[in-house]
Every structure is written in structure tokens, then in C-alpha cells.
Design a protein around this motif. Structure first.
Motif, short mmCIF file in Angstrom:
data_model
loop_
_atom_site.label_atom_id
_atom_site.label_comp_id
_atom_site.label_asym_id
_atom_site.label_seq_id
_atom_site.Cartn_x
_atom_site.Cartn_y
_atom_site.Cartn_z
N UNK A 231 37.89 53.46 35.86
CA UNK A 231 37.71 52.06 36.26
C UNK A 231 36.40 51.82 37.01
N UNK A 232 35.68 52.89 37.35
CA UNK A 232 34.41 52.68 38.07
C UNK A 232 33.48 51.80 37.25
N UNK A 233 33.52 51.98 35.92
CA UNK A 233 32.62 51.21 35.04
C UNK A 233 32.92 49.71 35.09
N UNK A 234 34.08 49.34 35.63
CA UNK A 234 34.45 47.92 35.68
C UNK A 234 33.92 47.22 36.92
N UNK A 235 33.31 48.01 37.83
CA UNK A 235 32.94 47.45 39.14
C UNK A 235 31.50 46.94 39.13
N UNK A 236 31.33 45.69 39.57
CA UNK A 236 29.99 45.17 39.87
C UNK A 236 29.80 45.30 41.38
N UNK A 237 28.95 46.23 41.79
CA UNK A 237 28.72 46.44 43.22
C UNK A 237 27.75 45.39 43.77
N UNK A 238 27.70 45.33 45.08
CA UNK A 238 26.82 44.38 45.79
C UNK A 238 26.99 42.96 45.23
N UNK A 239 28.23 42.63 44.98
CA UNK A 239 28.54 41.32 44.41
C UNK A 239 29.62 40.68 45.27
N UNK A 240 29.22 39.71 46.03
CA UNK A 240 30.15 39.08 46.97
C UNK A 240 30.60 37.73 46.45
N UNK A 241 31.90 37.52 46.45
CA UNK A 241 32.43 36.22 46.05
C UNK A 241 32.37 35.30 47.26
N UNK A 242 31.68 34.19 47.10
CA UNK A 242 31.55 33.26 48.23
C UNK A 242 32.51 32.08 48.10
N UNK A 243 32.83 31.71 46.86
CA UNK A 243 33.72 30.56 46.65
C UNK A 243 34.36 30.67 45.27
N UNK A 244 35.48 29.99 45.10
CA UNK A 244 36.07 29.90 43.76
C UNK A 244 36.82 28.58 43.63
N UNK A 245 36.77 28.05 42.42
CA UNK A 245 37.36 26.73 42.19
C UNK A 245 38.20 26.77 40.91
N UNK A 246 39.40 26.22 41.02
CA UNK A 246 40.33 26.24 39.88
C UNK A 246 40.11 25.01 38.99
N UNK A 247 40.24 25.24 37.68
CA UNK A 247 40.20 24.11 36.74
C UNK A 247 41.48 24.11 35.91
N UNK A 248 42.22 22.99 35.98
CA UNK A 248 43.42 22.86 35.14
C UNK A 248 43.03 22.71 33.68
N UNK A 249 41.84 22.13 33.45
CA UNK A 249 41.41 21.89 32.07
C UNK A 249 41.24 23.20 31.30
N UNK A 250 40.71 24.20 31.97
CA UNK A 250 40.45 25.47 31.28
C UNK A 250 41.41 26.58 31.71
N UNK A 251 42.31 26.25 32.62
CA UNK A 251 43.20 27.27 33.21
C UNK A 251 42.39 28.49 33.65
N UNK A 252 41.37 28.22 34.42
CA UNK A 252 40.56 29.35 34.88
C UNK A 252 39.91 29.02 36.23
N UNK A 253 39.51 30.09 36.88
CA UNK A 253 38.75 29.99 38.13
C UNK A 253 37.27 30.17 37.83
N UNK A 254 36.45 29.40 38.52
CA UNK A 254 35.01 29.66 38.50
C UNK A 254 34.65 30.28 39.85
N UNK A 255 34.14 31.51 39.79
CA UNK A 255 33.81 32.21 41.04
C UNK A 255 32.31 32.13 41.27
N UNK A 256 31.93 31.77 42.48
CA UNK A 256 30.51 31.78 42.85
C UNK A 256 30.23 33.11 43.51
#
Ligand code: NAP
Length: 642
Positions: A231-256
């Protein structure tokens, strides 16, 4: 790493076996279940030798010297039989259940048997592996998952979902995985839970070098797991999530996300927060702190190189972290003043800083499944075993700031004897380190003697007068004394109540998670919150265990539950689930009532177990079994589905 253990042939004569077992460091409790298991022979579980599984302080099963000798003799005979006849090919399920009953002082119910058999996981088995794959749902599109954090929980979630073929990305703010074991590099840092329980049930390890291994060993374990699971290959290091917003239209989160290369966004149907509770260092709100002109740091931001020689050092705090680095600082500094606000109960673990003995290593390597049974015995004593001692007895008429039940008082008396022995030669210190809250109201501090020895050094003073303010040159206490220091080290803990901070999380209809919580974080099963579709928390509100067991058990339950939810989304062809407010509220009402029946719920002592409202947003008050049961299945009626 012993996921599929191979045992060495037993190479000792009868006499050598007897001599080896005479080593007082051989821990006896798990020997007979392992022998019974290996020989498929229940006669190695004599009813009169059932250990005292309720008292974690009871050495060697609470057995008398004669009983211990009987256990050693039976074990020697059993080992000789395994040597001469070989181990049985299989063990009758009834015998495993009987062994579980025996080692836990049973009998144990059907669910307990299943849960404990999962924890035992002999032969490197993985009974908690998800029993489904995304290919079971070929007609559907994938459910994409982002996991925030590559610590103990995040790695586990990635592994479980990958086992099910679910596409996963892990976003990690640090340069390496391991969470707390990456961030805490202070001297003396080691796991304060018995190391042989601090492992994944399906990735047990029996060659821990120490009984409580140093952080680097723990970090290596989690690193090895990440590599074993690919699973190490799945990790994006030095990547901080600052915000996330849900959309009912796409049933998905957008992460900043913020990276060294700039800011961007990423989409995911499901977000799993695995950011931990204890990773945002907190600096105390002491007047003048920022005016201090000397060198200072927080324990979780220990500088790569420090030179304490010739320095006057202050340490603020005496919790689990500080008590581990105080001995090292005391050794190097010219003088050390430790500022203690609240005395903690010390739980004796004399072997904590010692290497596992050769006899124990031999047993782990040669006696089939000894490691599994040893781990299970510890799991029981460290989790369910001690719980009754911190439950409030409603008929207990004593001062609840001293004890909450007869059992709790007995534990207090035992721990007090330990303190009195440790500080027998320093009555002045004994007065200061004697806690005035009930045992279990805040976390125990593990002790192997180094902490008390450090406090007793001529160059160390323990200051219990409250801090009034910090000045450019040091610390002024309430009695007006000005203490001058070259260095101040803050062992002042973490903003444990500020779950998922500082991420800004905007869910359904613009609901913002932290505004919704208003400083009082709550969740259903610690995992889901209303208005937050497809957002799952690991080590979220009220999933902390107080009795110093291994938090990995909780992570395994949580990831099982989350994987079930993701499976359900595949089954339904995507969409979302959000916990119903009524379900969430009823759950929290019961949880709060449960916490008020525990030592930490009734005591007013200061601790990170409570948030600013005075409510425990951290602790789980019920049994491990109950959490395991509640996280078995995602009940469709608990959620609104789209
Ligand atoms: P902590 O338990 O919260 O301890 C913080 C210490 O700082 C306490 O002694 C606290 O006093 C003191 N403090 C805070 N603000 C203060 C102020 N304004 N003035 C004076 N003293 C102040 O933090 P921690 O030691 O970092 O441990 C946190 C948790 O992390 C532990 O409980 C444990 O769960 C985990 N941990 C695990 C390990 C391990 O396994 N190796 C090691 C370290 C930590 P009060 O007691 O009066 O609040």
C-alpha cells in the motif's frame, strides 16, 4: 514479521527445558493454552489453574509459587511431548474455545468466542479480511476512496479496501508514514502498551526486541506492514488536506490539498479520515509564553539535535510523553525542573525498557502459537479484564475523587503501595506524586523505575506550585518565585478534542462539521456524523480506550465497518449514506450516560479525556465486545441513502 509462523524444532533436552522454564522472566499465563493447542489435549488446562485474568497487576496469573511450579512442570512435559511426537495437525474447535475460556477466566459467550478467536488468529490467519470483492458487482462503477493519513489506521483501511479491489489513494501530510511513530522522536519514546498486544491481529509479530519497544521499532513494523500489503505505492506524501466539500449532484467529495508544488483538488466518492486524535501539539495558554527568549520546543516536535549539557531545563507536563523523556533530559541537563500540575497514577511495568529474554524468544520461536496465546492473554487483561475496576458503583459512599468502587479502591491501594515503595527514600517527593483522583480517571503512566529515579536525582526538582506566567528568561510560579531557564520543553499533549482540525469540512446542504460540533465532537460509533455523507472517521469521537489496551483493536473494528459501508455502496451502484440524526443522537445519549458511570466521567481531574464542555468526547465506556458487535454490520435503517 510472523504472519505465517514457522516454528523451530524443539532442540532442548528434558533437563534443559526445566532449566529454561525456571527463568523467572518466562511469562507463564499463555504456556498451557499453547501446549493444549499444539497437542490437541485439554488435560493441559487444569481448572484449578485458571489464571486471575481480572487483575492486570497480578504477576504470573496470580498463581502461588507452588501453582507456578505446577505450570512449569506441565509445560516441560508438554514441550517434551511436542519434541518427541510432533504437534497435532489440527486443534479441535472445542479445545480452542475451552482455551479461550481458561485464559480469560471464562466461560465466554458465543460472540466473545468469535471476537477472541479473531484476535488469536493462529497460523497467520486473517478472519477479519473482507469477504467480498468489487468484482462481485461488475455492473457498477467504482467507488473511489481517499484516506487522509498514513498512520496505523489509514494503512489498515487502505489494506482492507485494496483486498476488496476498491481504488484507494492515501493523502499524508508528512514525508513518511507511521503517524505518531513518525512524529514523536523524543528520547525514551516507546510504546506504553505491552508490545506483544500492540500489533494487528492478522499481522502478529513475536520477535519484538523489547517488552515495550522504542519508537523506531514500531515505525519499522508499520513500514513493513505497508510494504507487505503493497500500500505504500498508494500514498501521496507531503499532501495536506485543507478542506473538503460534498456534492449531492456527483455523490462525491472535492478535497482541497496543499503540497510543496502548490494547491490542487482531488475527487472521491468516499473519504476516510485517519488523522488520529493525538497529533496536533498543544502549547499551554500561559501568560507571557510567547515572550520567552530562550530555546523551547514541544515533545512532538523534538529537534533533530539537542545539546542539553550545561543547560538549565524546564519541562512542563508529567503525562505519558513527559514521563518518558524526563529520564533522558535529567541525565544530560545541568539542572532540570519538572512542572507538575496533576500527579498521575504510575502503573508498574518493570520490564518495559528491557530486551525480551532469550527464554521468551525461544518459546515464541519453538512453541507453536505461544505468541498468539500470549498476545490474547494480554489483550484480555489489558482490555476487558481491568474495565470493572473503573466502573462507578452507585452504592459506593466514599469520596468519588478518591475511588469509585471497592475494586477501584483496591487498585488504588495497590498502586499507592507501589508509589510508596518507589519514593520510600524521598517522603518529600511522595507527597507531591500522590494522585488525588480515582484510578482510571485519566490515563495511567507506565513506569519501569526510570521516572522515579530521574525525579530523585540531585539535579532535578519537581515543582508543584502552579505556573503564574512565563517571562523572557523563565517561569514564575504562583508563590512569586522566578525560575530561570535556558530551555523550556512542553510535554503538554495534544488538542485531542479538536477532531479533524484544521480541515474545513462542508457536507450536505452547506453544513460545516466543526460548526455542527461547536467544540463538542460526536459521531455515530465514532465513525459517521449527520449531514456528512460518505465521510468515515477512524479513531473518531469516543473511540479511545482508557484501560491502556491497544487502540489497534478499535481500528480493526472501524475499518471492518467502513469496508462494509463501501461494499453496500457497490451493491447499490454508488450514491451515498449519511447517518440519521435521530440514530446518532440516541447513540450519543446512551454513550454519555455510559461515560458518567466510569471513573473518568465522575472525576473533575484535568485530562484530555474531556473537552471544553466537560463532556468526554474521547472515551468508549462499554466493553470491547460491544464495540465489536456494533461494528459488525452497517444497519441500513441507521442511514439515509441516496
Ligand atoms: P497529556 O497526557 O495530555 O499530558 C500533558 C501534560 O501537560 C499533563 O501533565 C498536563 O497537566 C500538563 N499541562 C498541560 N497544560 C499545562 C499547563 N498550562 N500548566 C501546567 N501543566 C500543563 O499529553 P501526553 O503526555 O503527550 O500524552 C497524550 C497521550 O498520548 C497519552 O495519554 C497517550 O494516550 C498517548 N501517548 C502514548 C505514548 C506511548 O504509547 N508511547 C507516549 C506518549 C503519549 P494535567 O495533567 O494537569 O492536565
Amino acid at each position: 514479521m510472523a504472519s505465517t509462523p514457522h516454528y523451530r524444532p524443539i532442540d532442548k533436552s528434558d533437563e534443559d527445558l526445566v532449566a529454561m522454564l525456571a527463568d523467572p522472566d518466562v511469562e507463564l499465563v499463555a504456556l498451557l493454552p499453547a501446549i493444549a493447542h499444539a497437542l490437541n489435549d485439554a488435560s493441559f488446562l487444569p481448572p484449578h489453574l485458571v489464571p486471575d485474568a481480572s487483575n492486570p497487576l497480578a504477576e504470573q496469573g496470580g498463581w502461588t509459587a507452588e501453582q507456578q511450579d505446577e505450570v512449569r512442570a506441565l509445560t516441560a512435559a508438554g514441550l517434551a511431548r511436542i519434541r518427541d511426537e510432533g504437534a497435532a495437525d489440527s486443534t479441535a474447535p472445542g479445545l480452542s474455545a475451552a482455551s479461550i475460556d481458561w485464559i480469560t477466566g471464562g466461560p465466554r459467550s458465543g460472540d466473545y468466542q468469535t471476537m477472541l478467536a479473531e484476535e488469536l488468529a493462529p497460523d497467520g490467519s486473517d478472519p477479519r479480511a473482507p469477504g467480498w470483492h468489487r468484482d462481485d458487482f461488475e455492473a457498477t462503477e467504482d467507488v473511489s476512496v481517499v484516506i487522509v493519513g498514513a498512520g496505523m489506521s489509514g494503512l489498515l483501511a487502505a489494506h482492507r479496501l485494496q483486498q476488496s479491489g476498491v481504488p484507494v489513494t492515501i493523502l499524508e501530510k508528512n514525508t513518511d508514514l507511521g503517524g505518531t511513530w513518525h512524529e514523536n522522536t523524543y528520547p525514551g519514546c516507546r510504546v506504553d502498551v505491552a508490545n506483544h498486544t500492540y500489533s494487528y491481529s492478522f499481522q502478529q509479530k513475536f520477535d519484538w526486541p523489547d517488552y515495550n519497544s522504542p519508537r523506531a521499532v514500531l515505525h519499522q513494523y508499520f513500514s513493513d506492514c505497508a510494504d507487505d500489503w503493497n500500500v505504500r505505492r498508494l500514498i501521496d506524501f507531503e499532501t495536506e488536506v485543507t478542506a473538503m466539500t460534498w456534492s449531492d449532484a456527483t455523490s462525491s467529495w472535492t478535497l482541497e490539498i496543499a503540497t510543496p508544488d502548490g494547491e490542487s483538488t482531488i475527487e472521491a466518492n468516499v473519504v476516510i479520515s485517519a488523522v488520529g486524535q493525538l497529533n496536533r501539539p498543544i502549547l499551554p495558554a500561559i501568560e507571557g509564553r510567547e515572550s520567552y527568549a530562550g530555546t523551547w520546543w514541544h515533545s512532538a516536535r523534538w529537534p533533530e539535535s539537542t545539546d542539553l549539557a550545561g543547560k538549565r531545563v524546564a519541562i512542563i507536563g508529567t503525562g505519558s510523553s513527559a514521563s518518558q523523556f524526563i529520564p533522558a533530559v535529567a541525565e544530560q541537563a545541568d539542572s532540570l525542573t519538572v512542572f507538575q500540575r496533576t500527579a498521575n497514577w504510575l502503573i508498574p511495568r518493570p520490564r518495559a525498557n528491557q530486551a525480551v529474554t532469550d527464554s521468551m524468544l525461544w518459546l515464541f520461536a519453538s512453541l507453536p502459537h505461544f505468541g498468539n496465546w500470549h498476545r490474547l492473554g494480554m489483550f484480555w487483561r489489558g482490555h476487558e479484564g481491568l474495565r470493572p475496576a473503573v466502573v462507578v458503583d452507585p452504592d459506593w459512599n466514599e469520596n468519588l475523587e478518591e475511588s469509585v468502587s471497592e475494586l477501584n479502591q483496591q487498585l488504588r491501594d495497590m498502586l499507592m503501595l507501589y508509589l510508596e515503595a518507589e519514593f520510600a527514600d524521598r517522603p518529600d517527593l511522595l507527597d507531591k506524586v500522590r494522585p488525588d483522583h480515582p484510578v482510571g480517571a485519566k490515563r495511567f503512566v507506565l513506569d519501569f523505575g526510570a521516572y522515579s529515579m530521574a525525579l530523585k536525582r540531585a539535579t532535578v526538582s519537581l515543582e508543584t506550585t502552579a505556573i503564574s506566567r512565563i517571562t523572557p528568561t523563565g517561569i514564575v510560579t504562583d508563590d512569586g518565585t522566578a525560575h530561570e531557564f535556558d530551555i523550556i520543553i512542553y510535554g503538554t499533549g495534544f488538542a485531542a478534542s479538536e477532531f479533524l482540525m484544521p480541515m474545513k469540512i462542508t457536507g450536505r446542504g452547506g453544513a460545516e462539521l466543526h460548526a455542527q460540533w461547536d467544540g463538542d465532537a460526536r459521531a455515530y460509533l465514532g465513525i459517521t456524523a449527520p449531514n456528512m455523507p460518505n465521510l468515515f472517521m477512524l479513531y473518531g469521537p469516543n473511540t479511545n480506550i482508557v484501560i491502556n489496551g491497544s487502540i489497534i483493536f478499535f481500528s480493526e473494528c472501524e475499518t471492518h465497518y467502513v469496508a462494509q459501508a463501501v461494499r453496500e455502496l457497490y451493491e447499490r451502484g454508488g450514491g451515498s449514506l449519511a447517518v440519521k440524526a435521530a440514530v446518532h443522537d440516541a447513540y450519543n445519549e446512551r454513550l454519555d450516560a455510559g461515560n458518567l458511570e466510569m471513573a473518568w466521567g465522575v472525576s473533575n481531574v484535568s485530562s484530555w479525556y474531556k473537552n471544553a464542555t466537560g463532556r468526554s468526547a474521547q472515551n468508549w465506556p462499554f466493553t470491547m465486545l460491544e464495540y465489536w458487535q456494533q461494528t459488525r454490520n452497517v444497519e441500513a435503517d441507521d442511514y439515509d441513502w441516496t
